[in-house]
Write an enzyme that holds these catalytic residues in place. Structure first.
Site, mmCIF file in Angstrom:
data_model
loop_
_atom_site.group_PDB
_atom_site.id
_atom_site.type_symbol
_atom_site.label_atom_id
_atom_site.label_comp_id
_atom_site.label_asym_id
_atom_site.label_seq_id
_atom_site.Cartn_x
_atom_site.Cartn_y
_atom_site.Cartn_z
ATOM 1 N N SER A 83 0.255 -0.595 0.463
ATOM 2 C CA SER A 83 0.048 -0.015 0.060
ATOM 3 C C SER A 83 1.109 1.186 -0.496
ATOM 4 O O SER A 83 -0.290 2.082 0.063
ATOM 5 C CB SER A 83 -0.533 0.191 1.519
ATOM 6 O OG SER A 83 0.050 0.346 2.642
ATOM 7 N N THR A 201 -2.132 3.782 2.864
ATOM 8 C CA THR A 201 -1.174 5.319 2.886
ATOM 9 C C THR A 201 -0.419 5.195 4.414
ATOM 10 O O THR A 201 -1.268 4.049 5.049
ATOM 11 C CB THR A 201 -2.172 6.194 3.638
ATOM 12 O OG1 THR A 201 -2.879 6.327 2.072
ATOM 13 C CG2 THR A 201 -0.851 7.388 3.885
ATOM 14 N N THR A 219 1.793 7.114 0.352
ATOM 15 C CA THR A 219 0.885 5.957 -0.489
ATOM 16 C C THR A 219 1.359 5.444 -2.187
ATOM 17 O O THR A 219 1.808 6.504 -2.847
ATOM 18 C CB THR A 219 -0.924 6.536 -0.209
ATOM 19 O OG1 THR A 219 -1.314 4.910 -0.491
ATOM 20 C CG2 THR A 219 -1.154 7.434 -1.360
ATOM 21 N N ARG A 229 -5.681 7.992 -11.152
ATOM 22 C CA ARG A 229 -5.879 9.011 -10.175
ATOM 23 C C ARG A 229 -4.796 9.080 -9.133
ATOM 24 O O ARG A 229 -3.970 9.229 -8.220
ATOM 25 C CB ARG A 229 -6.519 7.261 -9.636
ATOM 26 C CG ARG A 229 -8.105 7.909 -8.081
ATOM 27 C CD ARG A 229 -6.848 7.416 -7.288
ATOM 28 N NE ARG A 229 -7.954 7.186 -5.516
ATOM 29 C CZ ARG A 229 -7.122 6.556 -4.327
ATOM 30 N NH1 ARG A 229 -6.347 7.227 -4.749
ATOM 31 N NH2 ARG A 229 -8.224 7.236 -3.331
ATOM 32 N N THR A 252 -6.205 7.766 6.236
ATOM 33 C CA THR A 252 -6.525 7.180 5.435
ATOM 34 C C THR A 252 -7.398 6.094 4.820
ATOM 35 O O THR A 252 -8.596 6.879 6.142
ATOM 36 C CB THR A 252 -5.575 6.577 6.941
ATOM 37 O OG1 THR A 252 -5.110 4.832 5.870
ATOM 38 C CG2 THR A 252 -6.576 5.873 7.646
ATOM 39 N N GLY A 253 -7.599 5.283 4.144
ATOM 40 C CA GLY A 253 -8.767 4.967 4.119
ATOM 41 C C GLY A 253 -9.107 5.855 1.944
ATOM 42 O O GLY A 253 -8.000 5.768 1.642
#
Length: 340
Positions: A83, A201, A219, A229, A252-253
């Site tokens: 990640s 991340t 990330t 993206r 994060t997420g």
């Protein structure tokens, strides 16, 4: 080891206290002269190793900015981490593109987005901050700048990541699944479920012995994303924000939800209004949910540190964890609180 013993082990000599309900909270235990305790915190299980690298800087009296850069470089180089950094899963075209941002105590900031072939985007972000009049460089321009600054061009798509990409191509289905970073890297608190369709991340925040704050975020973005993206991580105010008078925050997420709400800036502004780091993170999460109720099926987490070194976090779903490192304990890992 059961959950309560895990929490107790994480709290010994760390400034983390257990409430009567067994919930961990993070606050400094004792103050150095001037009331400041050097401390660093970061998102997810792999934040433990990153924190320890940052602590080498902080414990020797170094600057918070240097600490977060050095800390972020650890997961960027970790071949187990899909990640962040060089082992990150690629986009749907098979290209590994990386994002990063950094911000210091003076409000200076730098970032790169959609950069390819550079193993340490966090260090390129710092060069953008210190050696250009700009904040954000992207794509081929970011790569050109990095190479001009002496960063080597490398192939980042590892054999393991390429294999995973070819497996994904068999169905080419894309649906983010919460907390996959925990399962794909390590077994986190509770053995959170997830898969490679959604990864994440590392965000880091630090305060040094002079009481100055800095932050970093890096990330490889969502696996199998559309080429080009960009998420929240390289966007100042979304994935990272630091105000040396108040505190700092990182996220994060699913980055799209953080961008829509300028999440990290919101957390810092809520702390400015007097909220604790945890309460500020909770309000930022719940604001996302009020505006978009179906976001409850995704994961977003915020991590914050105030000017006194207090740390707090909140997430949409269970499974988010964060790491804290200071003079008392260097490997504290805390299960974050959540709305669901």
């Amino acid at each position: 080891m059961d959950r309560r013993r895990f929490l107790q082990g994480a709290t010994v000599a760390s400034g983390v206290a257990l409430t009567a309900k067994g919930i961990a909270t993070a606050a400094p235990r004792a103050s150095a002269p001037g009331g400041v305790i050097p401390r660093v915190c970061s998102t997810w299980d792999f934040g433990v190793a990153a924190n320890q690298a940052a602590w080498k800087v902080l414990s020797s009296g170094g600057r918070a900015l240097d600490a977060v850069e050095q800390g972020a470089r650890v997961p960027e180089a970790d071949l187990r981490n899909h990640s962040v950094g060089r082992a990150g899963y690629p986009d749907r075209d098979g290209k590994v593109t990386l994002d990063a941002s950094i911000m210091d105590e003076h409000g200076n900031c730098g970032a790169v987005a959609a950069i390819e072939h550079i193993a340490h985007p966090i260090s390129v972000a710092r060069r953008v901050m210190e050696r250009t009049p700009h904040v954000l460089l992207v794509g081929d321009g970011a790569l050109q700048f990095a190479m001009e600054q002496g960063f080597p061009r490398e192939e980042l798509l590892t054999p393991e990541s390429e294999k995973a990409w070819h497996e994904w191509l068999k169905t080419a289905k894309y649906k983010p699944v919460a907390n996959s970073e925990v399962k794909s890297y390590n077994a986190g608190p509770g053995g959170t479920p997830g898969d490679a369709s959604n990864h994440d991340t590392i965000g880091m925040l630090a305060i040094d012995a002079k009481g100055n704050l800095s932050g970093a975020c890096t990330t490889s973005g969502m696996a199998w994303k559309l080429h080009g993206r960009v998420g929240d991580s390289p966007l100042i105010g979304a994935g990272l924000y630091v105000d040396n008078d108040v505190g700092g925050a990182t996220s994060t997420g699913v980055g799209e939800e953080v961008i829509r709400n300028v999440g990290s800036f919101l957390v810092v502004e809520l702390m400015r209004q007097g909220r604790s780091p945890e309460d500020a993170c909770r309000e930022a999460v719940e604001r996302i949910l009020r505006r978009k109720p179906n976001a409850k099926d995704l994961q977003v987490g915020f991590l914050a540190m105030d000017k006194k070194g207090n740390v707090g976090a909140w997430a949409i779903q269970k499974g988010f964890s964060y790491a804290i490192c200071d003079a008392h304990k260097q490997d504290t890992l805390i299960p974050g609180k959540s709305t669901y």
